[in-house]
Design a protein around this motif. Structure first.
Motif, PDB file in Angstrom:
ATOM      1  N   ASP A  54      44.066  39.575  31.945  1.00  0.00           N
ATOM      2  CA  ASP A  54      43.746  41.003  31.942  1.00  0.00           C
ATOM      3  C   ASP A  54      45.014  41.819  31.651  1.00  0.00           C
ATOM      4  O   ASP A  54      45.430  42.664  32.448  1.00  0.00           O
ATOM      5  CB  ASP A  54      43.146  41.412  33.290  1.00  0.00           C
ATOM      6  CG  ASP A  54      42.632  42.841  33.300  1.00  0.00           C
ATOM      7  OD1 ASP A  54      42.354  43.385  32.214  1.00  0.00           O
ATOM      8  OD2 ASP A  54      42.530  43.424  34.391  1.00  0.00           O
ATOM      9  N   TYR A  56      45.820  44.308  29.933  1.00  0.00           N
ATOM     10  CA  TYR A  56      45.777  45.765  29.805  1.00  0.00           C
ATOM     11  C   TYR A  56      45.084  46.426  30.989  1.00  0.00           C
ATOM     12  O   TYR A  56      44.681  47.586  30.918  1.00  0.00           O
ATOM     13  CB  TYR A  56      45.098  46.154  28.491  1.00  0.00           C
ATOM     14  CG  TYR A  56      45.670  45.430  27.298  1.00  0.00           C
ATOM     15  CD1 TYR A  56      47.046  45.249  27.148  1.00  0.00           C
ATOM     16  CD2 TYR A  56      44.837  44.877  26.327  1.00  0.00           C
ATOM     17  CE1 TYR A  56      47.584  44.564  26.069  1.00  0.00           C
ATOM     18  CE2 TYR A  56      45.365  44.196  25.234  1.00  0.00           C
ATOM     19  CZ  TYR A  56      46.736  44.038  25.121  1.00  0.00           C
ATOM     20  OH  TYR A  56      47.268  43.356  24.047  1.00  0.00           O
ATOM     21  N   ASP A  57      44.923  45.684  32.096  1.00  0.00           N
ATOM     22  CA  ASP A  57      44.368  46.225  33.342  1.00  0.00           C
ATOM     23  C   ASP A  57      43.036  46.917  33.118  1.00  0.00           C
ATOM     24  O   ASP A  57      42.845  48.092  33.454  1.00  0.00           O
ATOM     25  CB  ASP A  57      45.366  47.201  33.977  1.00  0.00           C
ATOM     26  CG  ASP A  57      46.623  46.509  34.457  1.00  0.00           C
ATOM     27  OD1 ASP A  57      46.499  45.494  35.150  1.00  0.00           O
ATOM     28  OD2 ASP A  57      47.725  46.967  34.124  1.00  0.00           O
ATOM     29  N   LYS A  58      42.085  46.163  32.572  1.00  0.00           N
ATOM     30  CA  LYS A  58      40.772  46.733  32.262  1.00  0.00           C
ATOM     31  C   LYS A  58      39.745  46.513  33.369  1.00  0.00           C
ATOM     32  O   LYS A  58      38.604  46.945  33.243  1.00  0.00           O
ATOM     33  CB  LYS A  58      40.240  46.123  30.956  1.00  0.00           C
ATOM     34  CG  LYS A  58      41.080  46.443  29.728  1.00  0.00           C
ATOM     35  CD  LYS A  58      41.044  47.925  29.404  1.00  0.00           C
ATOM     36  CE  LYS A  58      41.792  48.219  28.117  1.00  0.00           C
ATOM     37  NZ  LYS A  58      41.760  49.658  27.792  1.00  0.00           N
ATOM     38  N   ARG A  59      40.118  45.849  34.453  1.00  0.00           N
ATOM     39  CA  ARG A  59      39.151  45.623  35.531  1.00  0.00           C
ATOM     40  C   ARG A  59      38.744  46.938  36.173  1.00  0.00           C
ATOM     41  O   ARG A  59      39.562  47.840  36.348  1.00  0.00           O
ATOM     42  CB  ARG A  59      39.754  44.733  36.614  1.00  0.00           C
ATOM     43  CG  ARG A  59      39.982  43.285  36.224  1.00  0.00           C
ATOM     44  CD  ARG A  59      40.440  42.495  37.428  1.00  0.00           C
ATOM     45  NE  ARG A  59      41.585  43.146  38.071  1.00  0.00           N
ATOM     46  CZ  ARG A  59      41.967  42.929  39.314  1.00  0.00           C
ATOM     47  NH1 ARG A  59      41.301  42.092  40.074  1.00  0.00           N
ATOM     48  NH2 ARG A  59      43.019  43.553  39.819  1.00  0.00           N
ATOM     49  N   GLU A  61      38.010  49.437  39.088  1.00  0.00           N
ATOM     50  CA  GLU A  61      38.585  49.570  40.416  1.00  0.00           C
ATOM     51  C   GLU A  61      37.594  49.087  41.470  1.00  0.00           C
ATOM     52  O   GLU A  61      36.412  49.402  41.416  1.00  0.00           O
ATOM     53  CB  GLU A  61      38.966  51.027  40.680  1.00  0.00           C
ATOM     54  CG  GLU A  61      40.189  51.471  39.908  1.00  0.00           C
ATOM     55  CD  GLU A  61      40.707  52.809  40.383  1.00  0.00           C
ATOM     56  OE1 GLU A  61      40.359  53.184  41.523  1.00  0.00           O
ATOM     57  OE2 GLU A  61      41.427  53.457  39.634  1.00  0.00           O
ATOM     58  N   ARG A  70      49.275  36.452  36.737  1.00  0.00           N
ATOM     59  CA  ARG A  70      50.484  36.952  36.069  1.00  0.00           C
ATOM     60  C   ARG A  70      51.616  36.023  36.506  1.00  0.00           C
ATOM     61  O   ARG A  70      52.295  36.277  37.488  1.00  0.00           O
ATOM     62  CB  ARG A  70      50.793  38.393  36.466  1.00  0.00           C
ATOM     63  CG  ARG A  70      49.987  39.451  35.687  1.00  0.00           C
ATOM     64  CD  ARG A  70      48.638  39.690  36.284  1.00  0.00           C
ATOM     65  NE  ARG A  70      47.791  40.557  35.457  1.00  0.00           N
ATOM     66  CZ  ARG A  70      47.721  41.872  35.585  1.00  0.00           C
ATOM     67  NH1 ARG A  70      48.471  42.472  36.468  1.00  0.00           N
ATOM     68  NH2 ARG A  70      46.908  42.571  34.811  1.00  0.00           N
ATOM     69  N   ALA A  99      52.450  47.133  32.812  1.00  0.00           N
ATOM     70  CA  ALA A  99      52.147  46.938  34.239  1.00  0.00           C
ATOM     71  C   ALA A  99      51.950  45.466  34.566  1.00  0.00           C
ATOM     72  O   ALA A  99      52.424  44.978  35.609  1.00  0.00           O
ATOM     73  CB  ALA A  99      50.908  47.739  34.623  1.00  0.00           C
ATOM     74  N   ALA A 100      51.291  44.742  33.680  1.00  0.00           N
ATOM     75  CA  ALA A 100      51.073  43.312  33.914  1.00  0.00           C
ATOM     76  C   ALA A 100      52.392  42.553  33.894  1.00  0.00           C
ATOM     77  O   ALA A 100      52.624  41.657  34.719  1.00  0.00           O
ATOM     78  CB  ALA A 100      50.120  42.749  32.872  1.00  0.00           C
TER      79      ALA A 100
END
Length: 217
Positions: A54, A56-59, A61, A70, A99-100
């Protein structure tokens, strides 16, 4: 005789295979993985393998799902920091994954092994015994090698001329602690035409353009 020596500083030379996966062929990348085997650099030789799920932090919230992987394993931590900060963060697919990468767990003291017949399968594995962590990348159905010379403005960093020999794979997968990450390779435009999003990158050399600076460990 013509001058055959390339100007510029060799920041590192070695291998740099990759596997990029998607769980939805029409969606964003679900996992980005890289392997480095460096034979010469200012930080000496060493290896690094990393994967970010993930990226691009698509999960959504609050989603009830395990935290994305990671993880990076290395046998030379100063070299690993140099590669991550000076190269990985500048590669096109990794630029939006700040961020990842900031959350990447870097574990030293790993042991690395290579397996395969060089045609139907090739695997690069790393294991950090004290932490009970392992990460492996496997490429299958390897194609004919081809050589590239990528000029600085078109290279992954935009600051290096990059030489390499590529062997694209028909399929590939990544295993973290004996669990295969979800997702598959997908067809995309590559240097010599359409290919799956995984390849061995062999004899890779990054020569810095004059005046360019690269992040140091």
């Amino acid at each position: 005789m013509a001058d055959v020596v390339r100007p510029g500083k060799v920041d590192w030379t070695g291998d740099n295979p990759f596997i990029y996966l998607k769980t939805d062929p029409a969606g964003d990348w679900s996992a980005l993985s890289l392997f480095f085997r460096v034979t010469a650099s200012d930080f000496g030789p060493g290896s690094l393998v990393l994967t970010i799920e993930d990226p691009y932090d698509k999960r959504a919230e609050g989603a009830d799902a395990p935290a994305p992987v990671r993880l990076a394993l290395t046998d030379n931590e100063p070299l690993a920091h140099f590669l991550i900060d000076g190269f990985v963060r500048r590669f096109v697919l990794f630029r939006p994954a700040t961020a990842a990468l900031d959350a990447l767990e870097l574990v030293g003291g790993a042991a690395f092994t290579t397996q395969g017949d060089g045609a139907t399968m090739h695997t690069e594995s790393a294991r950090a015994e004290e932490r009970g962590l392992s990460l492996a990348m496997t490429w299958e159905d390897l194609d004919t090698p081809f050589a590239v010379d990528v000029p600085g403005p078109q290279s992954g960093t935009g600051q290096h001329e990059m030489f390499s020999v590529f062997r694209t794979a028909g399929a590939a997968h990544v295993t973290v602690n004996d669990a295969v990450l979800p997702g598959s390779t997908v067809e995309r435009d590559f240097l010599n035409g359409p290919a799956q999003s995984a390849a061995l990158a062999l004899s890779e050399t990054w020569v810095r353009d004059g005046g360019a600076e690269v992040a140091q460990a």
